[in-house]
Design an enzyme around this catalytic site. Structure first.
Site, PDB file in Angstrom:
ATOM      1  N   CYS A  72       0.841  -1.186   0.000  1.00 46.53           N
ATOM      2  CA  CYS A  72       0.000   0.000   0.000  1.00 46.53           C
ATOM      3  C   CYS A  72       0.881   1.241   0.000  1.00 46.53           C
ATOM      4  O   CYS A  72       2.088   1.164   0.254  1.00 46.53           O
ATOM      5  CB  CYS A  72      -0.962   0.019   1.186  1.00 46.53           C
ATOM      6  SG  CYS A  72      -0.194   0.480   2.738  1.00 46.53           S
ATOM      7  N   CYS A  81      -0.723  -1.216   9.900  1.00 48.65           N
ATOM      8  CA  CYS A  81       0.129  -2.380   9.618  1.00 48.65           C
ATOM      9  C   CYS A  81       1.478  -2.231  10.306  1.00 48.65           C
ATOM     10  O   CYS A  81       1.945  -1.122  10.542  1.00 48.65           O
ATOM     11  CB  CYS A  81       0.384  -2.518   8.119  1.00 48.65           C
ATOM     12  SG  CYS A  81      -0.914  -3.386   7.235  1.00 48.65           S
ATOM     13  N   CYS A 171      -5.969   0.679   1.362  1.00 50.13           N
ATOM     14  CA  CYS A 171      -5.675  -0.232   2.478  1.00 50.13           C
ATOM     15  C   CYS A 171      -5.879  -1.676   2.028  1.00 50.13           C
ATOM     16  O   CYS A 171      -6.893  -2.022   1.422  1.00 50.13           O
ATOM     17  CB  CYS A 171      -6.593   0.073   3.660  1.00 50.13           C
ATOM     18  SG  CYS A 171      -6.345  -1.027   5.072  1.00 50.13           S
ATOM     19  N   TYR A 326     -18.324 -13.933  28.914  1.00 52.75           N
ATOM     20  CA  TYR A 326     -17.924 -12.897  27.952  1.00 52.75           C
ATOM     21  C   TYR A 326     -18.299 -13.388  26.546  1.00 52.75           C
ATOM     22  O   TYR A 326     -17.467 -13.508  25.659  1.00 52.75           O
ATOM     23  CB  TYR A 326     -16.429 -12.579  28.049  1.00 52.75           C
ATOM     24  CG  TYR A 326     -15.945 -12.360  29.466  1.00 52.75           C
ATOM     25  CD1 TYR A 326     -16.090 -11.124  30.076  1.00 52.75           C
ATOM     26  CD2 TYR A 326     -15.371 -13.387  30.202  1.00 52.75           C
ATOM     27  CE1 TYR A 326     -15.661 -10.920  31.377  1.00 52.75           C
ATOM     28  CE2 TYR A 326     -14.942 -13.191  31.508  1.00 52.75           C
ATOM     29  CZ  TYR A 326     -15.095 -11.955  32.090  1.00 52.75           C
ATOM     30  OH  TYR A 326     -14.665 -11.755  33.392  1.00 52.75           O
ATOM     31  N   CYS A 419      -7.320 -12.422  23.466  1.00 49.46           N
ATOM     32  CA  CYS A 419      -6.844 -11.571  22.378  1.00 49.46           C
ATOM     33  C   CYS A 419      -5.673 -10.694  22.833  1.00 49.46           C
ATOM     34  O   CYS A 419      -5.158  -9.899  22.047  1.00 49.46           O
ATOM     35  CB  CYS A 419      -7.972 -10.706  21.824  1.00 49.46           C
ATOM     36  SG  CYS A 419      -8.727  -9.619  23.054  1.00 49.46           S
TER      37      CYS A 419
END
Length: 503
Positions: A72, A81, A171, A326, A419
């Protein structure tokens, strides 16, 4: 070393999430936003005791790992990124080493080691995303300028900057449909002379462009987020958007009013300018209705890998009551429902719970129940006891007051999906302290080209030595047990576990 001083060095390694380690004589300096092998120039901007951090100023020489050209126009300035010039194989290898190092430290701290003192668990490496680019089904683009008082921009923040926003017209993390929509919105807003919201002065109109696109369905939701400081008619913009040549299809165009002082994407008021305020996505044969602010994995392709891995770790849940804590929009709950007696999901975001209930009906699933509320408080009111627990907390991990309540259930196995590996490593120490052990760990890369990664952990619990302590009162009087009767009663009592009698 003093603040403001400039140094040069080579990034020896990168620790999670993006902490490049540069050794200057006897000092270890953390320099973010680089990759292993880069020769960098940096300025010392933080110093506290022996901890020193530097701000990256310039990459003087590329890394030996940078084997491909940027895809990009705004790399490496863009903060979206980090590693696109590194091969995907090397990205995966680096992430796997980062996570294994964190888990190793947590497991060793908890005393789970073999005879040689090494961490005693199985690390199964990392699984890549089926798609390396054009994988994101959700993107929050910001309005701003690339430099002070510059022309209006719409895209992603400059790496390391809170204010500068770069136009992300090409993108590669998103489908080309999103780039076409972004370009259309930017051109229209520039023509109208709209100003963006200035965070410090709290004045301005344009805030964010929130785009969501079903990877499997191609349905697109366009959400333009502004303040209420200007009354605008977006009819022309709607017509322009609907006339775009796209691979997918715009099913909803929403104007969202947000007057919050903080720079978050939220809604005070929602106006549907076209279509509807939801779209559909499909994962593992199930169909999910997603609204603008529903939590849903941002990489549908990678999510299938993640949930298949989690399902494999969970194993057989036949005739079990499963707690999905969750639970978000209930994706995991519904995947498990087919092989469980009942699944109870708990999620603090009420909108996500409503979506989960609707998704369960949509998929014909009747043995899922969803409760809106904080896990910390909701667990006190649930009558059922779980046979298995699945944890998929937000980035900060499990609330320190909720974790003891979860551990009190003493279920034989849990699966923890994280995560943010640093939060996971912190929580694992508490699990180990309370008698759980880490059986195996696997990473799943849902965020190619970035520093982030998902981690799945299987935990098992072995109850203490199997003794049952029985308090026996003896002596004279009603309700007392004569001492000479204790042996006879012990012989007639046939417990499943060994009993220790204390007198």
């Amino acid at each position: 070393m003093k603040k403001g001083e400039i140094y040069q060095g080579i990034i020896e390694r990168v620790e999670f999430p993006n902490k490049g380690i540069v050794q200057i004589e006897d000092k270890k300096v953390i320099v973010k936003n680089g990759m292993p092998g880069q020769h960098v120039k940096f300025m010392i901007n933080k110093k506290k005791g022996s901890k020193v951090e530097g701000r990256l100023l310039e990459v003087l020489e590329h890394s030996y790992l940078e084997t491909r050209k940027p895809v990009c126009s705004i790399f490496p300035e863009c903060g979206g990124c980090m590693y696109q010039t590194m091969s995907y194989e090397n990205q995966l290898e680096m992430k796997a080493k980062q996570i294994q190092s964190l888990i190793d430290q947590a497991v060793k701290a908890g005393g789970q080691v073999d005879e040689q003192g090494n961490p005693d668990y199985i690390f199964e490496g990392i699984k890549g995303s089926p798609r390396e680019f054009a994988y994101r089904n959700k993107m929050e683009f910001s309005f701003g300028d690339a430099y002070k008082d510059g022309p209006l921009t719409l895209g992603l923040h400059k790496k390391g900057s809170t204010y500068d926003v770069l136009n992300a017209l090409d993108c590669k993390l998103v489908h080309q449909d999103m780039n076409e929509i972004l370009k259309c919105v930017l051109e229209y807003c520039q023509e109208q002379g709209y100003d963006y919201y200035h965070k410090m002065q709290h004045v301005g109109f344009l805030r964010h462009l929130l785009l969501r696109r079903g990877n499997t369905t191609g349905e697109i939701l366009v959400n333009l987020v502004t303040t209420s400081q200007v009354e605008a008619d977006f009819e022309e913009l709607k017509d322009r958007l609907l006339s775009l040549t796209l691979e997918g299809k715009i099913v909803g165009f929403l104007h969202i009013i947000n007057d919050a002082l903080s720079d978050v994407v939220k809604s005070d008021e929602m106006r549907i300018l076209y279509g509807k305020d939801y779209f559909y996505e499909e994962i593992l044969g199930l169909r999910f209705k997603i609204t603008p602010f529903s939590f849903f994995q941002p990489n549908s392709y990678g999510a299938e890998v993640l949930y298949e891995t989690a399902r494999e770790y969970i194993g057989d849940t036949k005739d079990m009551t499963v707690f999905d804590l969750y639970s978000g929009t209930g994706t995991i709950s519904q995947i498990l429902a087919a092989v469980a007696k009942e699944v109870i999901g708990v999620e603090i975001v009420e909108e996500a719970v409503l979506a989960a209930e609707e998704n369960a009906r949509l998929n014909g699933i009747g043995n899922c129940r969803f409760i809106a509320g904080d896990v910390l408080k909701v667990l006190d009111g649930i009558q059922e006891k779980p046979d298995f627990i699945v944890l998929d907390p937000p980035r900060d991990g499990i609330h320190p007051k909720a974790l003891p309540k979860i551990l009190e259930y003493g279920v034989e196995k849990m699966v923890y999906i994280s995560c943010k590996p640093t939060s996971l490593a912190r929580d694992l120490e508490m699990f180990l302290e309370k008698g759980y052990r880490v059986e195996k760990v696997c990473c799943v890369d849902q965020f190619c080209q970035t520093v982030h990664v998902e981690t799945v952990v299987l935990l098992s619990y072995k109850k203490p030595d199997g003794h049952i302590n029985v308090k026996v009162e003896f002596g004279e009087g009603e309700g007392k047990v004569p001492l000479d009767n204790i042996a006879k009663r012990a012989e007639s009592y046939k417990p499943k576990e060994r009993v220790t009698y204390k007198m």
